[in-house]
Motif scaffolding. Structure first.
Motif, PDB file in Angstrom:
ATOM      1  N   SER A   1      -7.873  -0.718   8.939  1.00  0.00           N
ATOM      2  CA  SER A   1      -6.495  -0.747   8.438  1.00  0.00           C
ATOM      3  C   SER A   1      -6.458  -1.144   6.973  1.00  0.00           C
ATOM      4  CB  SER A   1      -5.657  -1.733   9.259  1.00  0.00           C
ATOM      5  OG  SER A   1      -6.133  -3.045   9.074  1.00  0.00           O
ATOM      6  N   ASP A   2      -5.440  -0.667   6.302  1.00  0.00           N
ATOM      7  CA  ASP A   2      -5.220  -1.034   4.905  1.00  0.00           C
ATOM      8  C   ASP A   2      -4.747  -2.488   4.842  1.00  0.00           C
ATOM      9  OD1 ASP A   2      -3.351  -1.308   2.430  1.00  0.00           O
ATOM     10  OD2 ASP A   2      -4.562   0.488   2.052  1.00  0.00           O
TER      11      ASP A   2
ATOM     12  N   SER B   1      -4.502  12.190   2.067  1.00  0.00           N
ATOM     13  CA  SER B   1      -5.080  11.050   2.783  1.00  0.00           C
ATOM     14  C   SER B   1      -5.280  11.356   4.261  1.00  0.00           C
ATOM     15  CB  SER B   1      -4.171   9.827   2.621  1.00  0.00           C
ATOM     16  OG  SER B   1      -4.649   8.743   3.376  1.00  0.00           O
TER      17      SER B   1
ATOM     18  N   ASN C   1     -10.392   3.077   3.992  1.00  0.00           N
ATOM     19  CA  ASN C   1      -9.525   1.922   3.763  1.00  0.00           C
ATOM     20  C   ASN C   1      -8.272   2.268   2.958  1.00  0.00           C
ATOM     21  OD1 ASN C   1     -11.001  -0.023   5.135  1.00  0.00           O
ATOM     22  ND2 ASN C   1     -12.437  -0.237   3.436  1.00  0.00           N
ATOM     23  N   GLU C   2      -8.100   3.571   2.600  1.00  0.00           N
ATOM     24  CA  GLU C   2      -6.889   3.977   1.912  1.00  0.00           C
ATOM     25  C   GLU C   2      -5.692   3.814   2.849  1.00  0.00           C
ATOM     26  OE1 GLU C   2      -8.161   7.264  -1.430  1.00  0.00           O
ATOM     27  OE2 GLU C   2      -7.176   7.861   0.411  1.00  0.00           O
ATOM     28  N   LYS C   3      -4.527   3.671   2.241  1.00  0.00           N
ATOM     29  CA  LYS C   3      -3.309   3.561   3.066  1.00  0.00           C
ATOM     30  C   LYS C   3      -3.075   4.850   3.793  1.00  0.00           C
ATOM     31  CE  LYS C   3       1.425   1.960   2.863  1.00  0.00           C
ATOM     32  NZ  LYS C   3       2.499   1.452   2.011  1.00  0.00           N
ATOM     33  N   ARG C   4      -2.732   4.713   5.097  1.00  0.00           N
ATOM     34  CA  ARG C   4      -2.545   5.912   5.897  1.00  0.00           C
ATOM     35  C   ARG C   4      -1.168   6.489   5.723  1.00  0.00           C
ATOM     36  NH1 ARG C   4      -5.182   2.733  10.912  1.00  0.00           N
ATOM     37  NH2 ARG C   4      -7.256   2.696  10.088  1.00  0.00           N
TER      38      ARG C   4
ATOM     39  N   TYR D   1     -14.240   3.632   1.048  1.00  0.00           N
ATOM     40  CA  TYR D   1     -13.025   3.579   0.244  1.00  0.00           C
ATOM     41  C   TYR D   1     -11.935   4.453   0.863  1.00  0.00           C
ATOM     42  CZ  TYR D   1      -9.784   4.637  -3.580  1.00  0.00           C
ATOM     43  OH  TYR D   1      -8.666   4.810  -4.326  1.00  0.00           O
TER      44      TYR D   1
ATOM     45  N   LYS E   1      -8.942  11.785   6.063  1.00  0.00           N
ATOM     46  CA  LYS E   1      -9.361  10.894   7.152  1.00  0.00           C
ATOM     47  C   LYS E   1      -9.677  11.682   8.426  1.00  0.00           C
ATOM     48  CE  LYS E   1      -7.419   6.398   5.979  1.00  0.00           C
ATOM     49  NZ  LYS E   1      -6.787   6.601   4.682  1.00  0.00           N
TER      50      LYS E   1
ATOM     51  N   THR F   1      -2.643  -3.875   3.137  1.00  0.00           N
ATOM     52  CA  THR F   1      -1.198  -4.007   2.947  1.00  0.00           C
ATOM     53  C   THR F   1      -0.404  -3.520   4.158  1.00  0.00           C
ATOM     54  OG1 THR F   1      -1.025  -1.813   1.935  1.00  0.00           O
ATOM     55  CG2 THR F   1      -1.475  -3.680   0.469  1.00  0.00           C
ATOM     56  N   GLN F   2      -1.114  -3.012   5.174  1.00  0.00           N
ATOM     57  CA  GLN F   2      -0.420  -2.468   6.346  1.00  0.00           C
ATOM     58  C   GLN F   2      -0.231  -3.562   7.386  1.00  0.00           C
ATOM     59  OE1 GLN F   2      -2.433   0.745   8.252  1.00  0.00           O
ATOM     60  NE2 GLN F   2      -0.655   1.392   9.429  1.00  0.00           N
TER      61      GLN F   2
END
Length: 481
Positions: A367-368, A441, A478-481, A475, A445, A370-371
């Motif tokens: 998960s990111d 993204s 781990n990007e925001k989904r 990287y 993924k 920030t999520q």
């Protein structure tokens, strides 16, 4: 005045107990048979506690226990039993007995304490103590009735120095339950040692359990103590006991019968007082019937039998289990949406609690930072490919794993973009460009997870196939989904 009922066909025991507890100020009534018991009007004569012998000439104690619990549910009950009927006494606890005590009464002080504790109504404190111990070892129970009864039974038998056999599917938490028994026992300040009988070869397992003398075999350069000696005052947990060889089974039987053993290469007999807890993911009695496990050892191990239910039979506890697992990650503030929880609850979890733990750990790892909320759509990026996610046709969600669903997602996204392009409403270009980034993204993924699956989860191999560095792969994951 406290009313105590004693049911025992041995009149000498009845007289002794009557004298003992009358001197403590109790009002004691003694009956010597089932016939005398049933002559009591339980609707009129109330008892605060009852001591019931399991074996009577005209009935059995379980029948009387059920009768008194039906008529007077608040009456505290203790079953009196000989060693040969301990297994039945444990069944009595499942029927509602508060405890049991072995006959003959070697420790009168213990007998008095058991009755006094019952009459002081320490049940509430006991419940809190059980929950505290369970949380300490990571044994999480919630609303499931079967798990609740299992925990209370385990707590009762923990106080006795008897062998326990735990059965349950892989990943249900058999070792965690055994740790709970150890921590709830008078041995809690001593060592708890576990060994997997299926993970060690026979010669090494024999040495591990019983120890060896110097020169007993090639590589034995010094004397070594075995686990039965090291854990003599504590608890020894034998996992996957069904995998033990016939030779090891014979030696285990000797330990259980005589509490003695000989280290490998020694003629010296050592004694042990270890408390043995065995576990298996097999139906051990079926192994006995197929002559794959010694019958005499089975009955020695199966003094108390506890069965841990699979996770699919206690799904109401899953939210609590998820919270417990998430607490292992300090600083991580993650929760699951209602749709995500519904998807998780709809899955059967063949790997049980262990699979759930690995799944939640995977979600946290991918998960990111920030999520904060995991949605049903996020579940497709986990290793749990069988979780069904709710199908809600939206322009920018992938509803499940697989090429078909990726194609469906791209078609929906293309239709959405074309409808915006051909529409007459005002176009929010910044929002549109953000959706394009989300497309990049999501699709990226999807390709990564597909390649990871094909590479058996090997990230280095997946990075090689994708022609990117392992750092780039991490990287992107781990990007925001």
């Amino acid at each position: 005045m406290t009313n105590l009922l004693i049911v025992d066909d041995e009149k000498e025991i009845g007289h002794f107990l009557s004298h003992l507890f009358t001197a403590k100020g109790y009002n004691v009534k003694v009956v010597n048979s089932g016939k005398e018991f049933f002559s009591i009007n339980l609707s009129l004569q109330k008892f605060h506690a009852a001591m019931i012998d399991l074996k009577l000439p005209d009935t059995d104690g379980l029948t009387l226990l059920q009768q008194i619990k039906k008529k007077q549910p608040r009456c505290k009950t203790i079953i009196m039993t000989g060693y040969s009927t301990i297994k039945t006494a444990v069944e009595a606890i499942k029927f509602g007995a508060c405890d049991y005590i072995e006959k003959p009464f070697d420790d009168i002080d213990l007998l008095e304490k058991q009755i006094d504790d019952l009459l002081e109504d320490k049940d509430t404190n006991a419940d809190e103590h059980i929950k505290h111990l369970a949380n300490e070892v990571g044994l999480i129970t919630g609303k499931n009735e079967t798990m609740g009864k299992l925990l209370h039974t385990a707590y009762k038998v923990a106080q006795k120095n008897i062998t326990v056999l735990i059965e349950g599917e892989t990943g249900t938490g058999k070792e965690v339950l055994s740790r709970f028994i150890h921590h709830a026992s008078p041995r809690s300040h001593e060592s708890f040692i576990g060994v997997n009988c299926g993970a060690i070869s026979e010669p090494l397992l024999e040495s591990e359990l019983f120890g060896h003398e110097r020169g007993a075999f090639t590589g034995a350069t010094q004397q070594r103590k075995g686990l039965f000696e090291i854990a003599s005052k504590g608890t020894l947990f034998l996992d996957e006991i069904g995998e033990a060889s016939r030779s090891i089974q014979v030696k285990l039987l000797r330990v259980l019968e005589a509490r003695e053993f000989m280290p490998v290469g020694s003629e010296k007999i050592l004694r042990t007082n270890t408390r043995l807890i065995a576990a298996t993911n097999k139906h051990l009695f079926e192994a006995v019937q197929k002559k794959k496990f010694r019958e005499d050892l089975y009955y020695r191990l199966n003094v108390v039998h506890l069965k841990v239910p699979p996770l699919r039979e206690r799904k109401e506890d899953i939210p609590l289990l998820i919270d417990h697992i998430l607490h292992r990650f300090p600083g991580i503030d993650i929760s699951f949406s209602e749709d995500a929880l519904r998807a998780i609850l709809s899955y059967n979890w063949p790997g049980n609690v262990r699979e759930l733990s690995n799944f939640i750990t995977s979600i946290v790892a991918l998960s990111d930072p920030t999520q904060n909320v995991i949605t049903a759509d996020d579940l497709m990026f986990s290793n749990l490919t069988s979780v069904p996610t709710p199908v809600k046709p939206q322009p920018h969600t992938i509803t499940a794993n697989g090429e078909h669903h990726l194609e469906h997602y791209l078609q929906n996204w293309t239709n959405h973009i074309l409808s915006v392009f051909n529409g007459k409403e005002e176009i929010h270009l910044e929002k549109l460009l953000e959706e394009i980034k989300q497309l990049e993204s999501k699709v990226g993924k999807a390709f990564i997870m597909k390649t990871l699956k094909e590479a058996g989860g090997n990230r280095n191999e997946a990075a090689r196939r994708l022609k990117i560095t392992i750092r780039k792969l991490r990287y992107l994951l781990n990007e925001k989904r």
